[in-house]
Design a protein around this motif. Sequence first.
Motif, PDB file in Angstrom:
ATOM      1  N   ALA A  29      39.988  94.052  61.275  1.00 38.17           N
ATOM      2  CA  ALA A  29      39.109  92.870  61.263  1.00 38.17           C
ATOM      3  C   ALA A  29      38.760  92.446  59.851  1.00 38.17           C
ATOM      4  O   ALA A  29      38.430  91.282  59.611  1.00 38.17           O
TER       5      ALA A  29
ATOM      6  N   ARG B 146      34.021  89.200  62.971  1.00 35.53           N
ATOM      7  CA  ARG B 146      35.287  88.782  62.387  1.00 35.53           C
ATOM      8  C   ARG B 146      36.355  88.538  63.448  1.00 35.53           C
ATOM      9  O   ARG B 146      37.220  87.669  63.270  1.00 35.53           O
ATOM     10  N   VAL B 147      36.336  89.281  64.523  1.00 36.26           N
ATOM     11  CA  VAL B 147      37.254  88.992  65.634  1.00 36.26           C
ATOM     12  C   VAL B 147      36.927  87.629  66.239  1.00 36.26           C
ATOM     13  O   VAL B 147      37.827  86.829  66.538  1.00 36.26           O
TER      14      VAL B 147
END
Length: 582
Positions: free
Chosen positions: A313, A411-412
């Motif tokens: 990530a 972040r994903v």
Amino acid sequence: MGAGVLFAWCADGRVACPEPTSHRVGYGGGDMIAAYIGLLLSAVVCVLMFSLAYKASNGYRTSRYQSMMRYGKETQSMQDRQDLYRFGLTQPLRRDRSSWQTAGLSFGTMALIGSSALWFGPAVGQGGLSVIGFGLPILALFYICVSGSLAEIASAMPTAGSLSHASIVLGGVQWGRRTGWFHAAGHLVMLALFIGGCAYLTDSVAAWYFGYSSSVFSFICLAALIAVAQAACLQWGASWLGWLHGAGIWLQLLIGGLVIGAVIWLLWPDSYSAALLYQFDAAGFIEHVRPESYLIGLLLLMKLFLGMDGAAAGAEETLEPRVRVPWAIYLSTAYTYIGGLIMLTVVSLAVASAYGSGALLHTVMGAFGASSIALIAETAIASWGGAGFIILFVAVSLWTSGLQSMTVAARVMYSLARDESIPCSRWIGRVTTGGRITPHGSWAAAALALLLLTGAQLWWSNEMFIGLLAAAIVLMHIAYGIPIGLRLREMFRRRPSQRGGRREEKEGIWQDAPWHLGEWSGPVNAISFCWLGLTAALAVAFLSFDAAIAAMGLGLLLTMYETWVYMRARAGSRSSETRKLN
């Protein structure tokens, strides 16, 4: 948990100073043979770890990848930017993370200390001490293969959403969106698990200290406070967040070392045999453990390995991610196993030595679900000394792991938003002028995790942690399994005579990856795919069937979203055609 229980009960005088275990439990030739088999299994895991690492190192030398680090960080950053251009992505984020800080995302999300504190007692209570002696190496044997598969994907796809982008390349946009949704949902469930564990432990200790009665309301309020603090830290602490992720590794190693040292200091020179870990006895050493109980113990310990992909990530914020991120994924898994095996072995033998056989050990180790965390708090209250400091360290570790889990989830979600694959994409996918992801994703992750935790509390009550763990296993294994399965399909379809076009482009992506296993890749991916599917089914069957309902519900939501996207695109195309005719 075991160490905290051990210290508190001994200090409280509920048990006498431990007698040598060898005086209480007899060992025959069969027990020693089982111990040798268990030690051999651990050796096999170590051989596999070194073999895959050696194969990956050879892959680096034979790949077409050329590192630019010898020419300076700026040159390497230009190469990393070019790697993103190959996937149609720009570089809006700052690349300032070190290898250690990137590894902290994986190590912290797996959460050696937090996961051990939450699940060691219930796992041993269900599967006996042999769940550590035999079970942990078995889990490591297969999860090392999974980490190798994920490391290959991260090396080939140096993006924040490596799993979803690999699925797009191998199977199309729809498979990529499905992978991304299950991946984000799995990390959100794990975030809810960390927040809930920290809140429950803090609430129990605070209730004793301040003299109020714990309730669902106080638990939810503390969980909200913890989630807000983590999201605020991600918003205003971006400049030192990387340092904190790296420090999280040292924190867990420090706590693990303190637990091991304290147990040895407390019980030395007491003699207790390691053969206890290989007898397949229940927690009280009265009868053999049942197969279904042993399976439950194994499933509970799986949390030690969930989240190994966390480093991926942070790929777009890491210098030379095609090399550093896969090694962070792989080595975090290996070190978690080694550290966990040493710490849990020492704690297991210490608990067995302190409590001996009988109902007392069942009481200590048999706590399940929320009762396990309540027992940790009870031991801290009973002995607010060395055990109390360990409880504080566990709470801090859970909070830090939750922070790292929120970072990964944000972040994903950012990667999905950039691909316009989730609602509110423009809001979540914004980037500041300084090259930082806006905190919108962090606040969204905090809100969704609190919503999941509240729903789990209402639906499962005291079994909410078991339900959340089962859901995390199913969702994360599906997210891991989709790109691995698509790659296996691509390998089976490959023919030596078929060259050029789309197929050659796909093969080139993997050939250019500096971290790859060569001819071992196919067998490792096949083992990983079968393991992920089997254990997801076992989690549904033995932990909670509601995990399957959660996965199907997420699939239904995804179908509704895809239908809405299709209808909106169709309406837009009709409007443009009407304007052209007019």
